[in-house]
Design a protein around this motif. Structure first.
Motif, PDB file in Angstrom:
ATOM      1  N   TYR A   6     -16.777 -57.810  51.224  1.00 30.76           N
ATOM      2  CA  TYR A   6     -17.054 -59.233  51.052  1.00 30.76           C
ATOM      3  C   TYR A   6     -17.586 -59.883  52.321  1.00 30.76           C
ATOM      4  O   TYR A   6     -17.630 -61.102  52.436  1.00 30.76           O
ATOM      5  CB  TYR A   6     -15.808 -59.958  50.517  1.00 30.76           C
ATOM      6  N   GLY A   7     -17.981 -59.051  53.284  1.00 29.77           N
ATOM      7  CA  GLY A   7     -18.620 -59.565  54.478  1.00 29.77           C
ATOM      8  C   GLY A   7     -17.677 -60.158  55.510  1.00 29.77           C
ATOM      9  O   GLY A   7     -18.111 -60.899  56.386  1.00 29.77           O
ATOM     10  N   VAL A   8     -16.383 -59.844  55.396  1.00 30.57           N
ATOM     11  CA  VAL A   8     -15.422 -60.357  56.366  1.00 30.57           C
ATOM     12  C   VAL A   8     -14.883 -59.210  57.217  1.00 30.57           C
ATOM     13  O   VAL A   8     -14.877 -58.058  56.791  1.00 30.57           O
ATOM     14  CB  VAL A   8     -14.274 -61.132  55.676  1.00 30.57           C
ATOM     15  N   PRO A   9     -14.434 -59.521  58.433  1.00 32.21           N
ATOM     16  CA  PRO A   9     -13.955 -58.463  59.326  1.00 32.21           C
ATOM     17  C   PRO A   9     -12.584 -57.938  58.902  1.00 32.21           C
ATOM     18  O   PRO A   9     -11.689 -58.697  58.555  1.00 32.21           O
ATOM     19  CB  PRO A   9     -13.879 -59.168  60.683  1.00 32.21           C
ATOM     20  N   ILE A  10     -12.451 -56.616  58.934  1.00 36.46           N
ATOM     21  CA  ILE A  10     -11.210 -55.920  58.595  1.00 36.46           C
ATOM     22  C   ILE A  10     -10.670 -55.330  59.901  1.00 36.46           C
ATOM     23  O   ILE A  10     -11.321 -54.481  60.513  1.00 36.46           O
ATOM     24  CB  ILE A  10     -11.479 -54.784  57.574  1.00 36.46           C
ATOM     25  N   ILE A  11      -9.500 -55.773  60.328  1.00 34.36           N
ATOM     26  CA  ILE A  11      -8.921 -55.309  61.592  1.00 34.36           C
ATOM     27  C   ILE A  11      -8.529 -53.841  61.466  1.00 34.36           C
ATOM     28  O   ILE A  11      -7.723 -53.468  60.609  1.00 34.36           O
ATOM     29  CB  ILE A  11      -7.702 -56.162  61.986  1.00 34.36           C
ATOM     30  N   GLU A  12      -9.098 -53.024  62.345  1.00 30.58           N
ATOM     31  CA  GLU A  12      -8.855 -51.573  62.280  1.00 30.58           C
ATOM     32  C   GLU A  12      -7.416 -51.199  62.594  1.00 30.58           C
ATOM     33  O   GLU A  12      -6.865 -50.293  61.977  1.00 30.58           O
ATOM     34  CB  GLU A  12      -9.812 -50.834  63.211  1.00 30.58           C
ATOM     35  N   GLU A  13      -6.783 -51.861  63.554  1.00 27.57           N
ATOM     36  CA  GLU A  13      -5.425 -51.471  63.926  1.00 27.57           C
ATOM     37  C   GLU A  13      -4.344 -52.052  63.020  1.00 27.57           C
ATOM     38  O   GLU A  13      -3.166 -51.716  63.164  1.00 27.57           O
ATOM     39  CB  GLU A  13      -5.123 -51.801  65.395  1.00 27.57           C
ATOM     40  N   ALA A  14      -4.724 -52.899  62.074  1.00 27.50           N
ATOM     41  CA  ALA A  14      -3.743 -53.468  61.143  1.00 27.50           C
ATOM     42  C   ALA A  14      -3.299 -52.408  60.141  1.00 27.50           C
ATOM     43  O   ALA A  14      -4.130 -51.664  59.618  1.00 27.50           O
ATOM     44  CB  ALA A  14      -4.340 -54.656  60.399  1.00 27.50           C
ATOM     45  N   PRO A  15      -2.014 -52.338  59.848  1.00 27.26           N
ATOM     46  CA  PRO A  15      -1.544 -51.348  58.884  1.00 27.26           C
ATOM     47  C   PRO A  15      -1.982 -51.655  57.456  1.00 27.26           C
ATOM     48  O   PRO A  15      -2.151 -50.754  56.652  1.00 27.26           O
ATOM     49  CB  PRO A  15      -0.025 -51.411  59.017  1.00 27.26           C
ATOM     50  N   LEU A  16      -2.205 -52.933  57.159  1.00 27.31           N
ATOM     51  CA  LEU A  16      -2.597 -53.339  55.815  1.00 27.31           C
ATOM     52  C   LEU A  16      -3.445 -54.600  55.903  1.00 27.31           C
ATOM     53  O   LEU A  16      -3.085 -55.534  56.630  1.00 27.31           O
ATOM     54  CB  LEU A  16      -1.350 -53.627  54.964  1.00 27.31           C
ATOM     55  N   VAL A  17      -4.569 -54.609  55.205  1.00 26.22           N
ATOM     56  CA  VAL A  17      -5.470 -55.760  55.203  1.00 26.22           C
ATOM     57  C   VAL A  17      -5.900 -56.030  53.769  1.00 26.22           C
ATOM     58  O   VAL A  17      -6.309 -55.110  53.051  1.00 26.22           O
ATOM     59  CB  VAL A  17      -6.725 -55.522  56.074  1.00 26.22           C
ATOM     60  N   MET A  18      -5.812 -57.295  53.374  1.00 27.32           N
ATOM     61  CA  MET A  18      -6.313 -57.719  52.068  1.00 27.32           C
ATOM     62  C   MET A  18      -7.622 -58.474  52.271  1.00 27.32           C
ATOM     63  O   MET A  18      -7.709 -59.364  53.122  1.00 27.32           O
ATOM     64  CB  MET A  18      -5.298 -58.628  51.371  1.00 27.32           C
ATOM     65  N   GLU A  19      -8.614 -58.103  51.498  1.00 29.21           N
ATOM     66  CA  GLU A  19      -9.899 -58.792  51.521  1.00 29.21           C
ATOM     67  C   GLU A  19      -9.912 -59.709  50.305  1.00 29.21           C
ATOM     68  O   GLU A  19      -9.707 -59.248  49.178  1.00 29.21           O
ATOM     69  CB  GLU A  19     -11.027 -57.771  51.461  1.00 29.21           C
ATOM     70  N   CYS A  20     -10.107 -61.009  50.556  1.00 35.05           N
ATOM     71  CA  CYS A  20      -9.943 -62.002  49.496  1.00 35.05           C
ATOM     72  C   CYS A  20     -11.178 -62.886  49.355  1.00 35.05           C
ATOM     73  O   CYS A  20     -11.839 -63.213  50.337  1.00 35.05           O
ATOM     74  CB  CYS A  20      -8.755 -62.909  49.812  1.00 35.05           C
ATOM     75  N   SER A  21     -11.440 -63.292  48.116  1.00 33.39           N
ATOM     76  CA  SER A  21     -12.459 -64.294  47.864  1.00 33.39           C
ATOM     77  C   SER A  21     -11.760 -65.632  47.648  1.00 33.39           C
ATOM     78  O   SER A  21     -10.625 -65.690  47.180  1.00 33.39           O
ATOM     79  CB  SER A  21     -13.295 -63.926  46.637  1.00 33.39           C
ATOM     80  N   VAL A  22     -12.447 -66.701  48.016  1.00 33.47           N
ATOM     81  CA  VAL A  22     -11.892 -68.045  47.852  1.00 33.47           C
ATOM     82  C   VAL A  22     -12.135 -68.504  46.424  1.00 33.47           C
ATOM     83  O   VAL A  22     -13.275 -68.544  45.966  1.00 33.47           O
ATOM     84  CB  VAL A  22     -12.531 -69.036  48.849  1.00 33.47           C
ATOM     85  N   GLU A  23     -11.064 -68.808  45.715  1.00 35.32           N
ATOM     86  CA  GLU A  23     -11.171 -69.315  44.344  1.00 35.32           C
ATOM     87  C   GLU A  23     -11.203 -70.832  44.311  1.00 35.32           C
ATOM     88  O   GLU A  23     -11.847 -71.423  43.463  1.00 35.32           O
ATOM     89  CB  GLU A  23     -10.006 -68.811  43.507  1.00 35.32           C
ATOM     90  N   ASP A  24     -10.463 -71.456  45.220  1.00 40.77           N
ATOM     91  CA  ASP A  24     -10.379 -72.914  45.228  1.00 40.77           C
ATOM     92  C   ASP A  24      -9.841 -73.358  46.577  1.00 40.77           C
ATOM     93  O   ASP A  24      -9.242 -72.570  47.306  1.00 40.77           O
ATOM     94  CB  ASP A  24      -9.452 -73.399  44.109  1.00 40.77           C
ATOM     95  N   ILE A  25     -10.065 -74.613  46.892  1.00 40.13           N
ATOM     96  CA  ILE A  25      -9.525 -75.203  48.109  1.00 40.13           C
ATOM     97  C   ILE A  25      -8.868 -76.522  47.727  1.00 40.13           C
ATOM     98  O   ILE A  25      -9.510 -77.390  47.127  1.00 40.13           O
ATOM     99  CB  ILE A  25     -10.627 -75.447  49.162  1.00 40.13           C
ATOM    100  N   TYR A  26      -7.596 -76.647  48.048  1.00 43.99           N
ATOM    101  CA  TYR A  26      -6.874 -77.892  47.819  1.00 43.99           C
ATOM    102  C   TYR A  26      -6.762 -78.618  49.149  1.00 43.99           C
ATOM    103  O   TYR A  26      -6.143 -78.133  50.088  1.00 43.99           O
ATOM    104  CB  TYR A  26      -5.479 -77.622  47.239  1.00 43.99           C
ATOM    105  N   ASP A  27      -7.401 -79.771  49.184  1.00 44.49           N
ATOM    106  CA  ASP A  27      -7.383 -80.633  50.360  1.00 44.49           C
ATOM    107  C   ASP A  27      -6.100 -81.458  50.284  1.00 44.49           C
ATOM    108  O   ASP A  27      -5.925 -82.254  49.366  1.00 44.49           O
ATOM    109  CB  ASP A  27      -8.628 -81.520  50.309  1.00 44.49           C
ATOM    110  N   PHE A  28      -5.194 -81.241  51.224  1.00 50.52           N
ATOM    111  CA  PHE A  28      -3.912 -81.919  51.165  1.00 50.52           C
ATOM    112  C   PHE A  28      -3.510 -82.391  52.552  1.00 50.52           C
ATOM    113  O   PHE A  28      -3.335 -81.577  53.466  1.00 50.52           O
ATOM    114  CB  PHE A  28      -2.850 -80.973  50.595  1.00 50.52           C
ATOM    115  N   ASP A  29      -3.374 -83.699  52.701  1.00 47.73           N
ATOM    116  CA  ASP A  29      -3.004 -84.297  53.985  1.00 47.73           C
ATOM    117  C   ASP A  29      -3.832 -83.683  55.109  1.00 47.73           C
ATOM    118  O   ASP A  29      -5.032 -83.809  55.120  1.00 47.73           O
ATOM    119  CB  ASP A  29      -1.500 -84.160  54.255  1.00 47.73           C
TER     120      ASP A  29
END
Length: 180
Positions: free
Chosen positions: A100-123
């Motif tokens: 999805y064109g985002v950076p995946i940290i190599e030394e991280a034991p687990l990485v989730m690649e996520c797409s944005v479904e919605d943004i809630y603007d709150f305070d």
């Protein structure tokens, strides 16, 4: 008798993640402790509006979330304490670019690649509703049956009221079997 301590967010500690996105063709990282599960394939991160990373998440429509373990903590804490608008944080972690064109940290034991479904603007917060698209795990943190073994990852937890990082503990029971 219990004492009423007011309107206190008392669901801490929570795991900390490093959010990664691209801004001007360079990775930018942010330590995030406001993380929530909203379904089996959707999560939410809540980021203060002033964070530079929010710009990249909004523009890219995607973000990576790397579960932080103790080895990553010094760098993770650093990227949470300085702004990408003032300091180039692109070299703090080694990375690959995910589907999805985002950076995946190599030394991280687990990485989730996520797409944005919605943004809630709150305070003062942008709350990003994310759909998990890919999960990358080091084979060393998987159980024999291929599931994530959090006792192997030992994710760092954040205690907001005390502003402290906590090491994860021991397994104390098996869900749906304790009362039987």
């Amino acid at each position: 008798m219990k004492k009423n301590i007011g309107s206190v967010l008392a669901l801490y500690p929570t795991p900390v993640v490093v959010a990664g996105t691209m801004i001007n063709q360079k990775p930018n990282w942010l330590l995030v402790a406001h993380v929530g599960i909203i379904g089996h394939d959707r999560i939410m991160i809540s980021c203060a509006k002033q964070h530079y990373t929010n710009k990249g998440i909004k523009e890219k429509g995607a973000v990576s979330l790397a579960l932080v373990n103790e080895a990553m903590l010094p760098n993770a804490d650093f990227v949470g304490s300085v702004s990408g608008s003032k300091i180039d944080k692109s070299e703090v972690f080694s990375y690959l670019v995910g589907d999805y064109g985002v950076p995946i940290i190599e030394e991280a034991p687990l990485v989730m690649e996520c797409s944005v479904e919605d943004i809630y603007d709150f305070d003062n917060f942008d709350n990003f509703i994310l759909k998990i698209q890919n999960t990358y795990a080091e084979p060393s943190v998987l159980s024999e049956n291929g599931t994530v073994d959090y006792m192997k990852i030992k994710p760092v937890l954040f205690d907001m009221p005390n502003y402290e990082y906590i090491r994860t503990g021991d397994v104390i029971g098996t869900c749906l079997k304790l009362g039987k």
